[in-house]
Design a protein around this motif. Structure first.
Motif, PDB file in Angstrom:
ATOM      1  N   GLU A  88      15.711  17.848  30.766  1.00 23.71           N
ATOM      2  CA  GLU A  88      15.680  16.780  31.764  1.00 23.71           C
ATOM      3  C   GLU A  88      16.337  17.302  33.036  1.00 23.71           C
ATOM      4  OE1 GLU A  88      18.090  13.853  29.820  1.00 23.71           O
ATOM      5  OE2 GLU A  88      16.352  12.828  28.979  1.00 23.71           O
ATOM      6  N   ILE A  89      15.807  16.867  34.175  1.00 26.17           N
ATOM      7  CA  ILE A  89      16.399  17.237  35.459  1.00 26.17           C
ATOM      8  C   ILE A  89      16.966  15.978  36.078  1.00 26.17           C
ATOM      9  CG2 ILE A  89      15.955  18.181  37.746  1.00 26.17           C
ATOM     10  CD1 ILE A  89      13.615  19.715  36.556  1.00 26.17           C
ATOM     11  N   GLN A  90      18.246  16.022  36.460  1.00 27.08           N
ATOM     12  CA  GLN A  90      18.878  14.882  37.113  1.00 27.08           C
ATOM     13  C   GLN A  90      19.458  15.334  38.440  1.00 27.08           C
ATOM     14  OE1 GLN A  90      21.635  12.880  34.573  1.00 27.08           O
ATOM     15  NE2 GLN A  90      20.013  11.982  33.342  1.00 27.08           N
ATOM     16  N   LYS A 158      29.038  14.550  39.104  1.00 25.80           N
ATOM     17  CA  LYS A 158      27.911  13.632  39.295  1.00 25.80           C
ATOM     18  C   LYS A 158      26.862  13.750  38.199  1.00 25.80           C
ATOM     19  CE  LYS A 158      28.223  13.371  44.313  1.00 25.80           C
ATOM     20  NZ  LYS A 158      27.535  13.644  45.577  1.00 25.80           N
ATOM     21  N   GLY A 159      26.947  14.780  37.384  1.00 24.28           N
ATOM     22  CA  GLY A 159      26.004  14.979  36.286  1.00 24.28           C
ATOM     23  C   GLY A 159      24.683  15.580  36.715  1.00 24.28           C
ATOM     24  N   LYS A 160      24.629  16.113  37.951  1.00 28.62           N
ATOM     25  CA  LYS A 160      23.380  16.689  38.439  1.00 28.62           C
ATOM     26  C   LYS A 160      23.122  18.034  37.776  1.00 28.62           C
ATOM     27  CE  LYS A 160      23.890  17.004  42.857  1.00 28.62           C
ATOM     28  NZ  LYS A 160      23.853  16.954  44.321  1.00 28.62           N
ATOM     29  N   GLY A 161      21.841  18.341  37.558  1.00 26.65           N
ATOM     30  CA  GLY A 161      21.470  19.633  37.002  1.00 26.65           C
ATOM     31  C   GLY A 161      20.410  19.505  35.934  1.00 26.65           C
ATOM     32  N   ILE A 162      20.148  20.606  35.238  1.00 29.00           N
ATOM     33  CA  ILE A 162      19.158  20.641  34.157  1.00 29.00           C
ATOM     34  C   ILE A 162      19.910  20.579  32.844  1.00 29.00           C
ATOM     35  CG2 ILE A 162      17.303  21.966  33.094  1.00 29.00           C
ATOM     36  CD1 ILE A 162      16.892  23.372  35.774  1.00 29.00           C
ATOM     37  N   TYR A 164      19.545  19.630  28.355  1.00 31.52           N
ATOM     38  CA  TYR A 164      18.663  19.391  27.226  1.00 31.52           C
ATOM     39  C   TYR A 164      18.532  17.893  27.030  1.00 31.52           C
ATOM     40  CZ  TYR A 164      19.483  24.290  26.126  1.00 31.52           C
ATOM     41  OH  TYR A 164      19.558  25.655  26.189  1.00 31.52           O
ATOM     42  N   LYS A 165      17.373  17.445  26.554  1.00 32.69           N
ATOM     43  CA  LYS A 165      17.174  16.019  26.319  1.00 32.69           C
ATOM     44  C   LYS A 165      18.160  15.544  25.253  1.00 32.69           C
ATOM     45  CE  LYS A 165      13.532  12.701  26.138  1.00 32.69           C
ATOM     46  NZ  LYS A 165      12.121  12.559  26.344  1.00 32.69           N
ATOM     47  N   GLY A 166      18.901  14.500  25.561  1.00 29.92           N
ATOM     48  CA  GLY A 166      19.889  13.959  24.639  1.00 29.92           C
ATOM     49  C   GLY A 166      21.247  14.634  24.732  1.00 29.92           C
ATOM     50  N   GLU A 167      21.399  15.638  25.593  1.00 33.38           N
ATOM     51  CA  GLU A 167      22.686  16.330  25.730  1.00 33.38           C
ATOM     52  C   GLU A 167      23.688  15.427  26.429  1.00 33.38           C
ATOM     53  OE1 GLU A 167      24.575  20.329  27.873  1.00 33.38           O
ATOM     54  OE2 GLU A 167      22.468  19.837  28.159  1.00 33.38           O
ATOM     55  N   TYR A 168      24.908  15.402  25.933  1.00 36.93           N
ATOM     56  CA  TYR A 168      25.971  14.622  26.548  1.00 36.93           C
ATOM     57  C   TYR A 168      26.742  15.522  27.496  1.00 36.93           C
ATOM     58  CZ  TYR A 168      30.287  12.029  27.185  1.00 36.93           C
ATOM     59  OH  TYR A 168      31.363  11.389  27.744  1.00 36.93           O
ATOM     60  N   VAL A 169      26.900  15.075  28.742  1.00 33.83           N
ATOM     61  CA  VAL A 169      27.666  15.830  29.728  1.00 33.83           C
ATOM     62  C   VAL A 169      28.977  15.092  29.954  1.00 33.83           C
ATOM     63  CG1 VAL A 169      27.731  16.679  32.092  1.00 33.83           C
ATOM     64  CG2 VAL A 169      25.598  16.727  30.823  1.00 33.83           C
ATOM     65  N   PHE A 170      30.094  15.745  29.639  1.00 35.13           N
ATOM     66  CA  PHE A 170      31.413  15.150  29.822  1.00 35.13           C
ATOM     67  C   PHE A 170      31.661  14.957  31.309  1.00 35.13           C
ATOM     68  CE2 PHE A 170      36.017  15.503  30.396  1.00 35.13           C
ATOM     69  CZ  PHE A 170      36.432  14.457  29.599  1.00 35.13           C
ATOM     70  N   ARG A 171      31.902  13.734  31.738  1.00 36.22           N
ATOM     71  CA  ARG A 171      32.073  13.407  33.149  1.00 36.22           C
ATOM     72  C   ARG A 171      33.554  13.372  33.517  1.00 36.22           C
ATOM     73  NH1 ARG A 171      27.200  11.086  35.118  1.00 36.22           N
ATOM     74  NH2 ARG A 171      28.187  11.118  37.129  1.00 36.22           N
ATOM     75  N   LYS A 172      33.861  13.872  34.682  1.00 36.10           N
ATOM     76  CA  LYS A 172      35.233  13.871  35.192  1.00 36.10           C
ATOM     77  C   LYS A 172      35.359  12.877  36.339  1.00 36.10           C
ATOM     78  CE  LYS A 172      36.286  18.734  34.327  1.00 36.10           C
ATOM     79  NZ  LYS A 172      36.650  19.993  35.003  1.00 36.10           N
ATOM     80  N   GLU A 173      36.554  12.366  36.502  1.00 39.42           N
ATOM     81  CA  GLU A 173      36.828  11.473  37.620  1.00 39.42           C
ATOM     82  C   GLU A 173      37.119  12.317  38.847  1.00 39.42           C
ATOM     83  OE1 GLU A 173      39.911   7.841  38.565  1.00 39.42           O
ATOM     84  OE2 GLU A 173      39.604   8.495  36.510  1.00 39.42           O
ATOM     85  N   GLY A 174      36.642  11.879  39.999  1.00 43.18           N
ATOM     86  CA  GLY A 174      36.856  12.644  41.224  1.00 43.18           C
ATOM     87  C   GLY A 174      38.261  12.480  41.751  1.00 43.18           C
ATOM     88  N   LYS A 175      38.490  13.006  42.958  1.00 46.03           N
ATOM     89  CA  LYS A 175      39.822  12.922  43.581  1.00 46.03           C
ATOM     90  C   LYS A 175      40.150  11.478  43.908  1.00 46.03           C
ATOM     91  CE  LYS A 175      39.425  15.986  46.993  1.00 46.03           C
ATOM     92  NZ  LYS A 175      39.863  16.808  48.131  1.00 46.03           N
ATOM     93  N   LYS A 176      41.422  11.134  43.805  1.00 47.06           N
ATOM     94  CA  LYS A 176      41.880   9.798  44.178  1.00 47.06           C
ATOM     95  C   LYS A 176      42.611   9.902  45.500  1.00 47.06           C
ATOM     96  CE  LYS A 176      42.327   8.144  39.520  1.00 47.06           C
ATOM     97  NZ  LYS A 176      43.142   8.425  38.375  1.00 47.06           N
ATOM     98  N   LYS A 177      42.501   8.842  46.310  1.00 47.28           N
ATOM     99  CA  LYS A 177      43.171   8.851  47.608  1.00 47.28           C
ATOM    100  C   LYS A 177      44.641   8.531  47.484  1.00 47.28           C
ATOM    101  CE  LYS A 177      39.205   7.795  50.382  1.00 47.28           C
ATOM    102  NZ  LYS A 177      38.609   7.000  51.383  1.00 47.28           N
TER     103      LYS A 177
END
Length: 177
Positions: A88-90, A158-162, A164-177
């Motif tokens: 999948e491409i996101q 942001k989870g952008k990229g290529i 595998y279908k069903g692959e879980y991408v661990f998301r991080k929180e961005g910088k805080k002000k």
């Protein structure tokens, strides 16, 4: 003892196997594949199934026992049903399309990425954000999918990229002000 190696490989309907020495050749509706086993194992063909036995009790013989059985099972699966990897491409503006024997990928670079499709694999792009890699060789299908994914791996913010279908991408929180 190998628990995998003990079980014989059942050949699906329409698949035939032929053993010549340490080489096994498997023919099916999708093609022909062969594998040469090491001298540590014995291959035997019995009505509709292939058995693998070790030639000793050494560590290498036991390792080759299970591995050889898995390789033969993959040959039988490949020539009967084949293998498939879906990607999948996101990402905004990220897309893929096939043009002849070349997969064109727009992945946010200043240029499009042209990926030549290797022999023995078919690549389709049913949607602009999907890529399907199919073939009878499991190792080749997986390697081609990994090579395509390598162009833009999913990033954690942001989870952008290529992916595998069903692959879980661990998301991080961005910088805080």
């Amino acid at each position: 003892m190998s628990r995998i190696g003990k079980k014989p490989v059942e050949l699906p309907k329409g698949v035939t196997a032929e053993i010549k020495g340490q080489t096994i050749e498997v023919k099916g509706p999708k093609g022909t594949r062969s594998f040469t086993a090491t001298d540590d194992v014995d291959l035997t063909l019995e009505e509709g199934s292939v058995s693998v036995k070790p030639r000793g009790t050494s560590k290498r013989a036991r390792q080759q026992w299970g591995m050889t059985r898995s390789m033969i099972e993959n040959l039988a699966t490949g020539v009967s049903t084949g293998f498939k990897k879906e990607l999948e491409i996101q990402g905004v503006g990220y897309r893929a399309n096939m043009q002849g024997n070349v997969l064109k990928l727009a992945l946010g670079y200043s240029h499009d990425v042209n990926f030549e499709v290797p022999e023995g694999v078919t690549i389709t792009s049913p949607k602009q954000t999907e890529i399907v890699v199919e073939g009878i060789d499991q190792q080749l299908v997986g390697q081609v999918a990994a090579n395509i994914r390598e162009w833009r791996k999913p990033e954690p913010y942001k989870g952008k990229g290529i992916r595998y279908k069903g692959e879980y991408v661990f998301r991080k929180e961005g910088k805080k002000k």
